[in-house]
Design a protein around this motif. Structure first.
Motif, short mmCIF file in Angstrom:
data_model
loop_
_atom_site.label_atom_id
_atom_site.label_comp_id
_atom_site.label_asym_id
_atom_site.label_seq_id
_atom_site.Cartn_x
_atom_site.Cartn_y
_atom_site.Cartn_z
N LEU A 75 10.47 44.28 -31.73
CA LEU A 75 10.26 44.62 -33.14
C LEU A 75 10.01 46.11 -33.33
O LEU A 75 10.59 46.75 -34.19
CB LEU A 75 9.09 43.81 -33.73
N PRO A 111 9.66 40.11 -38.90
CA PRO A 111 10.43 39.84 -40.12
C PRO A 111 11.93 39.74 -39.80
O PRO A 111 12.47 40.58 -39.07
CB PRO A 111 10.15 41.07 -41.01
N LEU A 144 14.53 42.57 -39.88
CA LEU A 144 14.55 43.56 -38.79
C LEU A 144 15.04 42.95 -37.49
O LEU A 144 15.50 43.66 -36.61
CB LEU A 144 13.15 44.15 -38.57
N GLN A 182 7.20 37.98 -33.12
CA GLN A 182 7.93 39.21 -33.42
C GLN A 182 9.34 39.24 -32.83
O GLN A 182 9.97 40.30 -32.76
CB GLN A 182 7.08 40.42 -33.02
N GLN A 206 12.61 48.34 -35.39
CA GLN A 206 12.15 48.92 -36.65
C GLN A 206 12.33 50.43 -36.66
O GLN A 206 12.86 51.00 -37.61
CB GLN A 206 10.67 48.56 -36.86
#
Lengths: 384, 294
Positions: B84, B161, B164, B157, B88
């Motif tokens: 993540l 989300p 992402l 993760q 990101q």
């Protein structure tokens, strides 16, 4: 029927739903299947309206605006909190899926799909959701806030307080007193407001037990929010603002700061020192027996010689460069928001893995939570 | 062979060395050639991201830049949190030229290479759950798992989300199940497989964390799992090492063996114990090994 009439007649769908009915007065619950004919443009809320009008007038749910503004119709579809008015049924029906509809989680159920929002509102109220501008008399001129200043709380200001983010909050399931994503996002909305004068007081309050450092970073809130608030990111902004203001007494803040120290000294996490640096030496000593158990299996790597990344000087120098540029606190998070908003995903990219909607028989997360032997409350929600 | 830059992260370098050794042993069998990154640092976990977000972005930009410098278009991770964080940061840098230029100027000022946005961050799980990796996996898993009942635990993760991460539906993931089946095991379904293990707050809020941790363990056992598999070393640490605390606080006996993804496939692919290193687990994996050796 004339040809013109045929064109204006909508296509219809045979929509089937399974709804968890519940009565808090009797504790009775039942999974009821409904089938209705509906126009192909219907939302979940429209279907519930049709059921209530034509099939069963006793079905209880909340609604008001029908256009994603009022935040009334939060509920679960297959275990995931959604706004019923935002959820179109066509694709689901065409996939042959019969969704399970139930009340939102982490809030007591009153009847069927209606939850008691009082615990939600009391947490929002605890954030003091009003500006504390710090002056008694009106100022001579109006406040002028630049767009750049307001961008800091642009996303937080979108919240419609529907409760979808709270529904699956994993920390709140375990600790019902956790302030939770909606309230903390509201807190950030005021901490980040350029007109606010009580940031430090607010941050100190939000740093207490059940506050920002109780967030387990499960990201269910970001996943569920129908308005793009991204409450987890708001909580991260509060964490960054706390560190910036030197509010670091909580173990969560100490834990976070040790990662920073590790990265700029050895490059890698100094794992073994993390416990004493987070919990303090006395508390760490109490963990000795547990730690010895881990040590036997190599789970406590010796801090000496330290595991040092090659060219770690670069990581250290980067820290100094970054600190000089002063994008501390929430600004450091806000600077990435524009780029993240540009992520272009086709709807449901990769979703379902080509397997379509799968009926999961007895463990559909939309069904009431499994009762655990560590206690239950009268509303049938999980508690500690 | 697909050449990937291999980011092992902190835990696989330290307390979860068994994840690193089993990943290295598995990689060639599933068509992956790993290029080590020696100069990179910690991704900052959720912690530097939260406390010092600008430093988080720069640390991850530096990792991406060194990955890009290997010439590979893929940075392979073996940890959810690394995945993540890096994805990101990658989106932030790739979708904002002004931000990327500032970060690159800073990277160059300390002697690190700049990043042009040419790397895709993929978890090992995603590389072997579909496509060529999956086909090779099916061939590699020749020893099978003899119907071992395995509970998949995704962790947070790698699913959320989803904008992402985006590999699979975060509420109906399928990748671990597909791999368990390909290895000859039987996936065990249970609601908490997509929930949190509590690890991020296990030191600061142990009671809350244990309230999360009990759910997957209890549900997997109730549904007859012989073992649990996870793609994340942080989940592994929580599920494996903190299981004893869960037993102490509830007075119950769980003893559920927890396997890293690369270990589960490694067993099915006949990788030696010297690479799988089950002795490094707190909860004994012996029942699994015995069941498979019969």
């Amino acid at each position: 029927m004339t040809e013109a009439a045929v064109h204006t007649e909508p296509q219809t769908l045979e929509v089937a739903l399974k709804v968890w009915r519940y009565d808090s007065r009797t504790g009775e619950r039942e999974l009821v299947r409904y089938e209705v004919e509906a126009p192909d443009w219907v939302t979940l809320l429209d279907v519930l309206d049709i059921i209530k009008d034509r099939v069963d007038g006793t079905l209880a749910y909340r609604k008001s605006c029908r256009m994603m503004i009022c935040g009334s119709c939060g509920m679960r579809m297959d275990g995931a909190a959604v706004l019923a008015c935002r959820t179109r049924m066509k694709e689901i029906v065409e996939a042959g899926h019969v969704p399970v509809i139930s009340a939102m989680g982490n809030l007591p159920i009153v009847k069927d799909l209606v939850v008691d929002m009082e615990p939600f509102w009391s947490k929002v109220r605890a954030m003091k959701p009003w500006l504390q501008s710090g002056y008694e008399e009106p100022p001579e001129h109006e406040w002028r806030a630049s767009q750049e200043q307001m961008n800091v709380i642009h996303k937080e200001a979108l919240c419609i307080m529907c409760g979808c983010c709270v529904s699956e909050c994993n920390s709140m399931e375990s600790d019902p007193e956790f302030l939770g994503p909606a309230a903390l996002a509201k807190g950030m909305r005021f901490v980040g407001d350029p007109r606010e004068r009580n940031q430090v007081e607010r941050l100190n309050a939000y740093n207490e037990e059940h506050g920002i450092w109780d967030c387990t970073r499960c990201y269910f809130c970001n996943e569920r929010c129908p308005k793009g608030v991204d409450p987890r990111d708001a909580i991260a902004k509060l964490g960054a603002e706390s560190i910036k203001h030197g509010i670091d007494h909580d173990m969560g803040a100490k834990h976070a700061k040790w990662f920073v120290t590790s990265a700029k000294t050895t490059g890698w996490l100094r794992e073994t020192e993390l416990v004493p640096k987070t919990q303090g030496v006395v508390s760490a000593i109490k963990q000795t027996k547990f730690a010895m158990g881990l040590l036997r299996h190599g789970k406590v790597p010796l801090p000496f010689p330290p595991h040092v990344a090659e060219e770690v000087d670069e990581a250290r120098a980067l820290y100094n460069v970054v600190k000089q540029q002063g994008r501390d606190g929430a600004l450091g998070h806000v600077q990435g928001e524009r780029a993240l908003a540009r992520i272009d995903h086709p709807d449901d990219a990769g979703a379902h893995g080509g397997q379509g909607y799968r009926d999961s028989p007895d463990i559909t997360p939309g069904e009431p939570p499994v009762q655990r032997d560590i206690g239950e409350d009268p509303h049938g929600q999980q508690t500690r | 062979m697909k050449t990937v830059a291999y980011y092992r992260g902190c835990l696989a370098s330290l307390s979860a060395k068994e994840l690193d050794t089993s990943t290295r042993a598995l990689a060639p069998k599933v068509g992956l050639e790993l290029v080590d990154l020696e100069t990179v640092t910690c991704c900052g976990a959720g912690d530097i991201h939260e406390a010092e977000p600008d430093y988080y972005l720069h640390l991850n930009a530096r990792i991406l830049a060194y990955a890009e410098a290997t010439g590979s278009d893929t940075l392979m991770t073996v940890c959810n949190v690394c995945t993540l964080n890096l994805r990101q940061a990658n989106f932030m840098l790739s979708n904002d030229d002004v931000l990327r230029e500032r970060v690159n100027a800073n990277l160059e000022s300390v002697g690190a290479p700049p990043y042009s946005g040419g790397v895709d961050v993929r978890h090992l799980l995603w590389l072997i759950a579909e496509g060529d990796g999956y086909e090779l996996l099916k061939q590699a898993a020749h020893k099978g798992l003899k119907g071992l009942r395995v509970a998949p635990f995704y962790g947070c993760q790698i699913l959320r989300p989803s904008r992402l991460l985006g590999f699979e539906d975060p509420d109906r993931p399928w990748s671990l199940e597909a791999i368990i089946e390909a290895c000859g095991g039987e996936p065990v379904d249970y609601p908490a497989k997509i929930k949190c293990c509590g690890f991020p707050i296990i030191q600061a809020r142990e009671e809350t964390a244990l309230g999360e941790l009990i759910q997957p363990i209890e549900q997997a056992i109730e549904r007859g799992a012989d073992a649990m598999v996870t793609p994340c070393p942080l989940c592994h640490l929580s599920l494996d090492a903190w299981q004893s605390k869960l037993e102490a606080s509830t007075g119950r006996h769980f003893a559920l063996p927890i396997l890293h993804l690369s270990q589960l496939i490694g067993v099915a692919a006949g990788i030696e114990e010297s690479e799988l290193k089950f002795k490094r687990h707190v909860v004994s994996v012996k029942p699994v090994v015995e069941k498979l050796s019969v």
